[in-house]
Design a protein around this motif. Structure first.
Motif, mmCIF file in Angstrom:
data_model
loop_
_atom_site.group_PDB
_atom_site.id
_atom_site.type_symbol
_atom_site.label_atom_id
_atom_site.label_comp_id
_atom_site.label_asym_id
_atom_site.label_seq_id
_atom_site.Cartn_x
_atom_site.Cartn_y
_atom_site.Cartn_z
ATOM 1 N N UNK A 51 -6.822 -8.313 2.159
ATOM 2 C CA UNK A 51 -6.851 -8.315 0.693
ATOM 3 C C UNK A 51 -7.519 -7.052 0.157
ATOM 4 N N UNK A 52 -8.594 -6.601 0.819
ATOM 5 C CA UNK A 52 -9.250 -5.366 0.377
ATOM 6 C C UNK A 52 -8.328 -4.166 0.522
ATOM 7 N N UNK A 53 -7.629 -4.101 1.646
ATOM 8 C CA UNK A 53 -6.679 -3.007 1.845
ATOM 9 C C UNK A 53 -5.534 -3.080 0.839
ATOM 10 N N UNK A 54 -5.127 -4.292 0.505
ATOM 11 C CA UNK A 54 -4.037 -4.460 -0.451
ATOM 12 C C UNK A 54 -4.430 -3.946 -1.831
ATOM 13 N N UNK A 55 -5.697 -4.145 -2.211
ATOM 14 C CA UNK A 55 -6.153 -3.650 -3.505
ATOM 15 C C UNK A 55 -6.001 -2.137 -3.578
ATOM 16 N N UNK A 56 -6.426 -1.459 -2.507
ATOM 17 C CA UNK A 56 -6.314 -0.001 -2.472
ATOM 18 C C UNK A 56 -4.847 0.422 -2.479
ATOM 19 N N UNK A 57 -3.998 -0.294 -1.738
ATOM 20 C CA UNK A 57 -2.584 0.038 -1.696
ATOM 21 C C UNK A 57 -1.877 -0.240 -3.004
ATOM 22 N N UNK A 58 -2.202 -1.352 -3.644
ATOM 23 C CA UNK A 58 -1.556 -1.710 -4.907
ATOM 24 C C UNK A 58 -1.920 -0.728 -6.013
ATOM 25 N N UNK A 59 -3.151 -0.230 -5.974
ATOM 26 C CA UNK A 59 -3.589 0.701 -7.017
ATOM 27 C C UNK A 59 -2.790 1.997 -6.981
ATOM 28 N N UNK A 67 -6.601 -0.937 -13.165
ATOM 29 C CA UNK A 67 -7.132 0.246 -13.875
ATOM 30 C C UNK A 67 -6.752 1.536 -13.158
ATOM 31 N N UNK A 68 -6.489 2.589 -13.917
ATOM 32 C CA UNK A 68 -6.069 3.861 -13.336
ATOM 33 C C UNK A 68 -7.133 4.443 -12.409
ATOM 34 N N UNK A 69 -8.388 4.170 -12.715
ATOM 35 C CA UNK A 69 -9.464 4.723 -11.904
ATOM 36 C C UNK A 69 -9.475 4.195 -10.477
ATOM 37 N N UNK A 70 -8.820 3.049 -10.236
ATOM 38 C CA UNK A 70 -8.817 2.476 -8.889
ATOM 39 C C UNK A 70 -7.944 3.277 -7.926
ATOM 40 N N UNK A 71 -7.139 4.187 -8.428
ATOM 41 C CA UNK A 71 -6.312 5.022 -7.560
ATOM 42 C C UNK A 71 -6.880 6.434 -7.416
ATOM 43 N N UNK A 72 -8.103 6.665 -7.908
ATOM 44 C CA UNK A 72 -8.722 7.981 -7.783
ATOM 45 C C UNK A 72 -8.965 8.329 -6.317
ATOM 46 N N UNK A 302 -17.590 0.517 -5.429
ATOM 47 C CA UNK A 302 -16.741 1.700 -5.653
ATOM 48 C C UNK A 302 -15.793 1.466 -6.832
ATOM 49 N N UNK A 303 -15.161 0.285 -6.848
ATOM 50 C CA UNK A 303 -14.238 -0.009 -7.944
ATOM 51 C C UNK A 303 -14.968 -0.179 -9.266
ATOM 52 N N UNK A 304 -16.180 -0.742 -9.203
ATOM 53 C CA UNK A 304 -16.972 -0.882 -10.432
ATOM 54 C C UNK A 304 -17.312 0.478 -11.014
ATOM 55 N N UNK A 305 -17.636 1.427 -10.107
ATOM 56 C CA UNK A 305 -17.976 2.761 -10.595
ATOM 57 C C UNK A 305 -16.741 3.501 -11.103
ATOM 58 N N UNK A 306 -15.563 3.177 -10.542
ATOM 59 C CA UNK A 306 -14.321 3.860 -10.943
ATOM 60 C C UNK A 306 -13.670 3.231 -12.165
#
Length: 309
Positions: A51-59, A67-72, A302-306
């Motif tokens: 699920x964590x990897x999926x969040x990064x992949x989906x972003x 949020x756009x910042x999650x793909x930074x 990391x996502x909270x900061x982004x």
């Protein structure tokens, strides 16, 4: 997160040695509980990391609602090989969820169907169906019942029938269907856990065999009942319902019943092969839990900061 996010996906390999050794060196009751607990922990951790990897992949997907910042780049740097891992995690997690949901719904559907077939019978603890096809299995529910066909009873002697009923009562008293369903879902969540599922299916039957031998007072009678029913039985309607005999592990079950009763020790000594394997599986489950927790907390910050405020 680094490589720690990938560890829970492969750490189930640490439980393979104990899955094999526990069948021969631990009491079936202790081995069933140990392997089921390890399998559930490892499956939950590996699913969380997917699920964590999926969040990064989906972003990274165009048009996603995140949020756009999650793909930074700073977010993607938290995962090694983020493009490949993130993209692969999406279909992998979907496959896990679909497979586990299908298995759980199938288990529930067949249980309800079996209970509906008994609705016209008297509410006794044993339901004898007028069926020439031999089968017997434990059916849990609000009213636990043993389902047995007339064909099965006809093929067994009086002592063997007592062994059959004692075996099925042990399944119900021990809640073996919960262990079987848990390892079935765990194996669907991570294919590396399939050896643990096979071991627990065998050990649950061995656990019930030992309980039946104590109640009947003869290990030989239970061994004869297991062997004879295996020759004529069709089994249970679904693998997550415990049943008296299936073709696969029967020779090993009979051999174990003809041997002395296993030691009731619940945890092996660390100075034995099975003890080292058990501690290895425990260490693997612990590292998997710590790795998934570390990855989840790290990604959260990391996502909270982004995330733009």
């Amino acid at each position: 997160m680094g490589v720690f996010v990938f560890l829970p996906l492969i750490l189930p390999l640490t439980a393979w040695p104990v899955a094999r050794l526990a069948e021969h060196h631990l009491h079936p009751r202790a081995a069933t509980r140990l392997l089921a607990a390890v399998a559930v922990v490892l499956a939950v951790c590996s699913t969380l990391c997917l699920a964590l990897l999926m969040v990064v992949g989906t972003a990274q997907l165009p048009g996603n609602p995140l949020p756009d910042g999650w793909s930074d780049p700073e977010v993607r740097e938290a995962v090694p090989f983020d493009e490949v891992a993130g993209s692969a995690a999406i279909p992998a997690l979907v496959a896990v969820l679909v497979s586990c949901t299908w298995a759980a719904l199938r288990h529930r559907r067949i249980r309800r169907r079996a209970q509906a077939a008994l609705s016209g019978l008297r509410p006794t603890s044993v339901a004898v169906l007028p069926d020439e096809v031999p089968y017997a299995y434990a059916l849990p529910g609000r009213r636990d019942r043993i389902v047995v066909s007339s064909g099965m009873l006809r093929g067994l002697s009086a002592g063997e029938r007592r062994a059959l009923f004692a075996h099925e009562r042990a399944h119900l008293a021990g809640g073996h269907h919960r262990f079987l369903l848990a390892v079935e879902l765990a194996a669907r969540a991570n294919p590396f856990l399939r050896p643990l599922r096979s071991a627990v299916v065998f050990l649950a039957e061995r656990w019930a065999d030992e309980e039946a031998a104590v109640r009947v007072g003869s290990r030989r009678v239970v061994a004869l009942a297991v062997g004879r029913s295996a020759l004529i039985s069709r089994g249970a309607p679904v693998v997550t319902l415990a049943h008296f005999a299936s073709a696969g592990p029967v020779p090993r079950r009979v051999a174990a019943l003809l041997a002395p009763a296993p030691s009731p020790r619940t945890w092996p000594s660390a100075f034995t092969t099975v003890g080292l394997a058990a501690w290895g599986a425990f260490a693997g489950a612990t590292v998997s839990a710590l790795s998934s927790a570390n990855s989840a907390v790290t990604l959260f910050f990391i996502l909270h900061a982004a995330t733009p405020m």
